[in-house]
Design an enzyme around this catalytic site. Structure first.
Site, PDB file in Angstrom:
ATOM      1  N   LYS A 112       5.878   6.127  -7.157  1.00  0.00           N
ATOM      2  CA  LYS A 112       4.872   7.156  -7.385  1.00  0.00           C
ATOM      3  C   LYS A 112       4.853   7.623  -8.845  1.00  0.00           C
ATOM      4  O   LYS A 112       3.849   8.141  -9.310  1.00  0.00           O
ATOM      5  CB  LYS A 112       5.071   8.328  -6.428  1.00  0.00           C
ATOM      6  CG  LYS A 112       4.739   7.911  -4.991  1.00  0.00           C
ATOM      7  CD  LYS A 112       4.709   9.061  -4.022  1.00  0.00           C
ATOM      8  CE  LYS A 112       4.292   8.597  -2.638  1.00  0.00           C
ATOM      9  NZ  LYS A 112       5.325   7.746  -1.993  1.00  0.00           N
TER      10      LYS A 112
HETATM   11  C1  PLP Z   1       4.996   6.864  -0.879  1.00  0.00           C
HETATM   12  C2  PLP Z   1       5.903   5.713  -0.654  1.00  0.00           C
HETATM   13  C3  PLP Z   1       5.494   4.564   0.076  1.00  0.00           C
HETATM   14  C4  PLP Z   1       4.127   4.470   0.737  1.00  0.00           C
HETATM   15  O1  PLP Z   1       3.085   4.362  -0.197  1.00  0.00           O
HETATM   16  P1  PLP Z   1       1.571   4.658   0.252  1.00  0.00           P
HETATM   17  O2  PLP Z   1       0.779   4.591  -0.989  1.00  0.00           O
HETATM   18  O3  PLP Z   1       1.603   6.040   0.861  1.00  0.00           O
HETATM   19  O4  PLP Z   1       1.193   3.620   1.258  1.00  0.00           O
HETATM   20  C5  PLP Z   1       6.379   3.510   0.180  1.00  0.00           C
HETATM   21  N1  PLP Z   1       7.617   3.575  -0.348  1.00  0.00           N
HETATM   22  C6  PLP Z   1       8.048   4.650  -1.037  1.00  0.00           C
HETATM   23  C7  PLP Z   1       9.426   4.662  -1.574  1.00  0.00           C
HETATM   24  C8  PLP Z   1       7.215   5.752  -1.218  1.00  0.00           C
HETATM   25  O5  PLP Z   1       7.655   6.825  -1.895  1.00  0.00           O
END
Ligand code: PLP
Length: 466
Positions: A112
């Site tokens: 993120k």
């Molecule tokens: C948020 C997250 C996901 C999922 O991603 P999306 O965009 O919500 O599908 C997968 N792995 C980790 C470690 C995350 O923080």
């Protein structure tokens, strides 16, 4: 570039308004009217650029004249300079033309950061241009809060208030938020649960006076700019593996469908992607949607991969918009059925084009542990449980060995040390940059689950009210 709402009842907006608005006033999500194209020559060029320069090249057409080219290049360079790997998003081979794309070298050790670090800078730039300030509020059960705080720290035109449930996030997660010393960062521990925190945030947005006075805003997962920033690593990975010519497959650990939708967007732009695997844990609403044509809410079950423990995948609406020929009223019908009846069916003829690109698979807890153990035994590499869900689905659903298969490694193994240790007997170390975390001074305010008290606190501490 103009953006449309997936529900068709809000006027089209330009990038900067989409960035600041987040959710469209008709409840829809913004998508670009057209996909800018990346030709084979562009892909070849991207292969020769640094990650930061590839990023400014890929996102420039989406941003249009909201940020001039030179400012954008500076912004992406500063954004990705805070990552602690020279390649920013390195590829590591773990099997026969099977790769991990490591997306965890940012300040909070999860993918993120790629989007939020850029988003914080884009927000600050847009607000400065408009002479505005905003107050960002959000609730977190652990991970998104720290990524948002690290993205907003020290930005001049905003304050950020993040609520977390007191005593219900891990020490590492709390410290990643509370040890940030910048004056515009405010951590609030609520005596209650995560749901209480979320309800308080919602109540603040529903209080029209407070919302306007404080210029409330959010950096949540439906913001178009987050998807946009995530398109970049699909392009750089494809360019690195096949010089941008031959096709590549990706497996994506999925929750809200934001990350894998960015892969779809990359494919629409011309990045040669032949397969996208939607990898879910036992919270498998998306796997059921793709495989059975039934998008139906069920209860959330906690897993070792908590960032994928979701009930509805908000960004899926963006794909539905295309599957329904961009008919906003059709999407309103589906979302009404979701709210009223807990789901809807997807007819085979609507799903057919999606099934040519996407495969979906559910990975249970035991397979997750087995996959962490298998990858460790085969390569000596530790992977986190989210990444393991992706690798397990990739190995099960790979269509051909003639194409590189890339699993997105979405979190650093040290973020989930218990699961990794359980699977391998080895406890992953925190990277050196975070080694001081457990000793650093913490700053937070504990408050009761009380809207009035919370609003007083925010009024007293946000610069916008001064
Ligand atoms: C948020 C997250 C996901 C999922 O991603 P999306 O965009 O919500 O599908 C997968 N792995 C980790 C470690 C995350 O923080």
């Amino acid at each position: 570039m103009e953006y449309l709402s997936t529900r068709g009842a809000a006027p089209p907006l330009e990038f900067e308004d989409v960035l600041i608005t987040g959710l469209a006033p008709d409840g829809g999500l913004y998508v670009p009217r057209d996909w800018p194209s990346l030709t084979e020559a562009d892909m070849h060029a991207i292969g020769g650029l640094s990650y930061a320069d590839a990023a400014s090249r890929v996102v420039a057409p989406f941003i249009g004249d909201a940020v001039d080219d030179e400012a954008l290049a500076g912004m992406t360079r500063r954004t990705y300079a805070v990552f602690d790997h020279p390649d920013v998003a390195p590829l590591v081979e773990i099997g026969e033309d099977e790769w991990l794309l490591e997306l965890f070298h940012g300040p909070t050790l999860a993918f993120k950061d790629f989007a939020l670090q850029l988003l914080g800078r884009l927000f600050d730039h847009a607000l400065a241009r408009r002479g505005e300030r905003v107050t960002i509020v959000g609730a977190t059960s652990g991970d998104t809060g720290s990524a948002a705080i690290h993205a907003c720290r020290g930005r001049e035109n905003l304050d950020i208030f993040i609520l977390h449930p007191e005593g219900r996030v891990s020490d590492v997660q709390r410290r990643q938020m509370t040890t940030v010393a910048d004056a515009n960062v405010h951590n609030i521990a609520i005596r209650g649960t995560f749901d209480d925190c979320q309800a308080l945030v919602k109540a603040m947005f529903n209080d029209a006076h407070f919302r306007a006075d404080m210029r409330l805003s959010a950096v949540n997962s439906i913001n178009w700019a987050r998807v946009m920033a995530q398109i970049v690593y699909y392009a750089t990975a494809a360019a690195a593996l096949r010089s941008g010519a031959g096709p590549v497959a990706f497996s994506v650990p999925t929750g809200n469908f934001g990350d894998v939708y960015a892969g779809y967007a990359a494919q629409c732009m011309g990045v040669p992607i032949d397969q996208l695997i939607v990898a879910t844990n036992r919270n498998d609403i998306l796997t059921r949607a793709f495989n059975e044509g039934a998008y139906r809410v069920s209860n959330v079950a906690p897993t070792m991969s908590p960032s994928m423990d979701i009930q509805v995948s908000s960004n899926f609406e963006r794909l539905l918009f295309d599957l329904y020929d961009r008919d906003g009223s059709a999407i309103v019908g589906l979302m009404d059925a979701l709210a009223d009846e807990g789901g809807f069916d997807l007819p085979t003829e609507r799903l057919a084009p999606a099934r040519r690109l996407f495969n979906a698979g559910r990975v249970d807890e035991e397979q997750t542990l087995e996959t962490i153990a298998a990858v460790y035994a085969e390569t000596g590499q530790l992977i986190d449980p989210h990444t393991a869900v992706g690798v397990a689905a990739a190995r099960r659903l790979r269509r051909t060995r003639d194409m590189p298969m890339v699993t997105l490694a979405t979190a650093h193994p040290a973020k989930f040390p218990d699961a990794v240790e359980r699977a391998t007997g080895r406890r992953p170390d925190l990277p050196p940059a975070l080694a001081g975390l457990m000793e650093a001074e913490e700053r937070l305010q504990v408050l009761d689950r009380d809207l009035g008290q919370l609003q007083d606190y925010i009024r007293a501490h946000a610069t916008v009210s001064a």
